[in-house]
Scaffold this motif. Structure first.
Motif, mmCIF file in Angstrom:
data_model
loop_
_atom_site.group_PDB
_atom_site.id
_atom_site.type_symbol
_atom_site.label_atom_id
_atom_site.label_comp_id
_atom_site.label_asym_id
_atom_site.label_seq_id
_atom_site.Cartn_x
_atom_site.Cartn_y
_atom_site.Cartn_z
ATOM 1 N N GLN A 4 68.974 67.526 88.672
ATOM 2 C CA GLN A 4 70.039 68.117 88.736
ATOM 3 C C GLN A 4 70.093 69.580 89.295
ATOM 4 N N GLU A 5 69.052 70.266 88.399
ATOM 5 C CA GLU A 5 68.881 71.738 88.675
ATOM 6 C C GLU A 5 67.823 71.632 89.977
ATOM 7 N N LYS A 6 66.790 70.914 90.099
ATOM 8 C CA LYS A 6 66.087 70.947 91.387
ATOM 9 C C LYS A 6 66.965 70.867 92.704
ATOM 10 N N VAL A 7 67.751 69.703 92.516
ATOM 11 C CA VAL A 7 68.763 69.684 93.781
ATOM 12 C C VAL A 7 69.627 70.825 94.034
ATOM 13 N N ARG A 8 70.176 71.422 92.865
ATOM 14 C CA ARG A 8 71.007 72.430 93.039
ATOM 15 C C ARG A 8 70.210 73.601 93.476
ATOM 16 N N ALA A 9 69.009 74.031 93.178
ATOM 17 C CA ALA A 9 68.190 74.959 93.842
ATOM 18 C C ALA A 9 68.235 74.829 95.235
ATOM 19 N N ARG A 10 67.941 73.438 95.584
ATOM 20 C CA ARG A 10 67.575 73.389 97.199
ATOM 21 C C ARG A 10 69.049 73.561 97.795
ATOM 22 N N ILE A 11 70.029 73.076 97.359
ATOM 23 C CA ILE A 11 71.350 73.559 97.895
ATOM 24 C C ILE A 11 71.684 74.994 97.909
ATOM 25 N N LEU A 12 71.357 75.818 96.975
ATOM 26 C CA LEU A 12 71.574 77.187 97.057
ATOM 27 C C LEU A 12 70.649 77.815 98.073
ATOM 28 N N GLU A 13 69.387 77.293 98.144
ATOM 29 C CA GLU A 13 68.410 77.731 99.042
ATOM 30 C C GLU A 13 68.998 77.399 100.679
ATOM 31 N N GLY A 14 69.446 76.053 100.631
ATOM 32 C CA GLY A 14 69.980 76.036 102.016
ATOM 33 C C GLY A 14 71.323 76.834 102.327
ATOM 34 N N GLN A 15 72.057 77.126 101.518
ATOM 35 C CA GLN A 15 73.321 77.976 101.635
ATOM 36 C C GLN A 15 72.775 79.302 102.033
ATOM 37 N N ARG A 16 71.929 79.888 101.441
ATOM 38 C CA ARG A 16 71.187 81.299 101.842
ATOM 39 C C ARG A 16 70.505 81.345 103.135
ATOM 40 N N ALA A 17 70.015 80.183 103.490
ATOM 41 C CA ALA A 17 69.375 80.059 104.882
ATOM 42 C C ALA A 17 70.454 79.685 106.056
ATOM 43 N N GLY A 18 71.663 79.268 105.498
ATOM 44 C CA GLY A 18 72.731 78.894 106.594
ATOM 45 C C GLY A 18 72.389 77.294 107.107
ATOM 46 N N GLU A 19 71.789 76.712 106.314
ATOM 47 C CA GLU A 19 71.695 75.171 106.763
ATOM 48 C C GLU A 19 72.815 74.415 105.902
ATOM 49 N N ILE A 20 73.289 74.849 104.851
ATOM 50 C CA ILE A 20 74.182 74.166 104.080
ATOM 51 C C ILE A 20 75.472 74.735 103.933
ATOM 52 N N ASP A 21 76.515 74.374 104.049
ATOM 53 C CA ASP A 21 77.779 74.919 103.864
ATOM 54 C C ASP A 21 78.032 75.863 102.689
ATOM 55 N N ASP A 22 78.231 77.287 103.024
ATOM 56 C CA ASP A 22 78.330 77.965 101.785
ATOM 57 C C ASP A 22 79.580 78.100 101.153
ATOM 58 N N THR A 23 80.514 77.242 101.568
ATOM 59 C CA THR A 23 81.721 77.115 100.914
ATOM 60 C C THR A 23 81.586 75.863 99.555
ATOM 61 N N LEU A 24 80.580 75.157 99.760
ATOM 62 C CA LEU A 24 80.348 74.046 98.795
ATOM 63 C C LEU A 24 80.040 74.759 97.258
ATOM 64 N N ASP A 25 80.524 74.459 96.305
ATOM 65 C CA ASP A 25 79.958 74.578 94.864
ATOM 66 C C ASP A 25 78.614 73.881 94.909
ATOM 67 N N ALA A 26 77.522 74.605 94.551
ATOM 68 C CA ALA A 26 76.283 74.059 94.604
ATOM 69 C C ALA A 26 75.992 72.868 93.385
ATOM 70 N N ASP A 27 76.975 73.169 92.138
ATOM 71 C CA ASP A 27 76.895 72.280 90.939
ATOM 72 C C ASP A 27 77.499 70.846 91.419
ATOM 73 N N GLU A 28 78.721 70.843 92.134
ATOM 74 C CA GLU A 28 79.296 69.643 92.708
ATOM 75 C C GLU A 28 78.640 69.255 93.605
ATOM 76 N N ALA A 29 77.837 69.874 94.509
ATOM 77 C CA ALA A 29 76.968 69.281 95.870
ATOM 78 C C ALA A 29 76.111 68.575 95.097
ATOM 79 N N ALA A 30 75.227 69.031 94.063
ATOM 80 C CA ALA A 30 74.032 68.575 93.402
ATOM 81 C C ALA A 30 74.623 67.213 92.872
ATOM 82 N N SER A 31 75.955 67.225 92.138
ATOM 83 C CA SER A 31 76.199 65.928 91.801
ATOM 84 C C SER A 31 76.576 64.757 92.637
ATOM 85 N N PHE A 32 77.056 65.252 93.746
ATOM 86 C CA PHE A 32 77.454 64.293 94.872
ATOM 87 C C PHE A 32 75.978 63.830 95.247
#
Length: 194
Positions: free
Chosen positions: A131-159
């Motif tokens: 969960q934490e590894k996926v969450r970290a990649r999501i946050l990294e993707g949000q900072r890089a503009g690859e992943i929707d920055d309106t998503l909650d990283a914890d919820e997205a990782a759970s998804f």
């Protein structure tokens, strides 16, 4: 004087993992295990304890291996979106016989649910790590503009983790390679920045 063990314990454990992965705990007999492992009943008991102890060790070993493989696929690409896609697509075996095995860990949940405290404890070790590894990649993707920055990283990782479970369950149920790949892409597309 005790006789020396005449088999390789790690090899025997890998064979037991294969049997439990395919059949689950309840459907696996001691004869199934000793035949697959190539050892006698007494050797099985001496080396691994009873069937239950062997199952717990097999599941623990499987979870360590599979979690490290998940993390490797997730972390290898520079792109966070590509890492998440590799994580999901990597769950889907190309070989039909291998794909229908699904995941031994998910099979354990399907067989025991939340009723077994020892197996729950095994899951509680690995699930938060992934969960934490996926969450970290999501946050990294949000900072890089690859992943929707309106998503909650914890919820997205759970998804993503629930999608992993769904893919593995669908594979076990005979889902086609094409359908499973489509589901993986659907999940990744939901994460991408618009």
């Amino acid at each position: 004087m005790a006789r020396p063990r005449e088999f390789d314990r790690d090899t025997a454990l890998q064979k037991a993992i294969g049997v439990f992965w395919q059949k689950g705990f309840a459907a696996t007999s001691t004869d199934d295990l000793k035949d697959a492992m190539g050892i006698g009943r007494q050797s099985l008991y001496n080396a691994f304890g009873d069937k239950r102890q062997l199952y717990v060790e097999a599941l623990r070993t499987y979870q360590r291996w599979s979690t490290s493989e998940h993390i490797r696929r997730l972390d290898t690409p520079a792109s966070p979106v590509a890492g998440i896609e590799d994580l999901l697509v990597g769950l889907i075996a190309e070989d039909d016989d291998r794909r229908v095995l699904g995941c031994m860990g998910v099979g354990s949940v399907n067989e025991f649910g939340a009723s077994d405290t020892e197996l729950n404890a095994l899951r509680e070790v690995v699930a938060p790590i992934l969960q934490e590894k996926v969450r970290a990649r999501i946050l990294e993707g949000q900072r890089a503009g690859e992943i929707d920055d309106t998503l909650d990283a914890d919820e997205a990782a759970s998804f993503v983790q629930m999608t992993m479970t769904g893919l593995q369950t669908a594979a076990r149920a005979g889902g086609s390679l094409e359908d499973l790949h489509r589901l993986a892409r659907f999940c990744v597309d939901r994460l991408k920045a618009k």
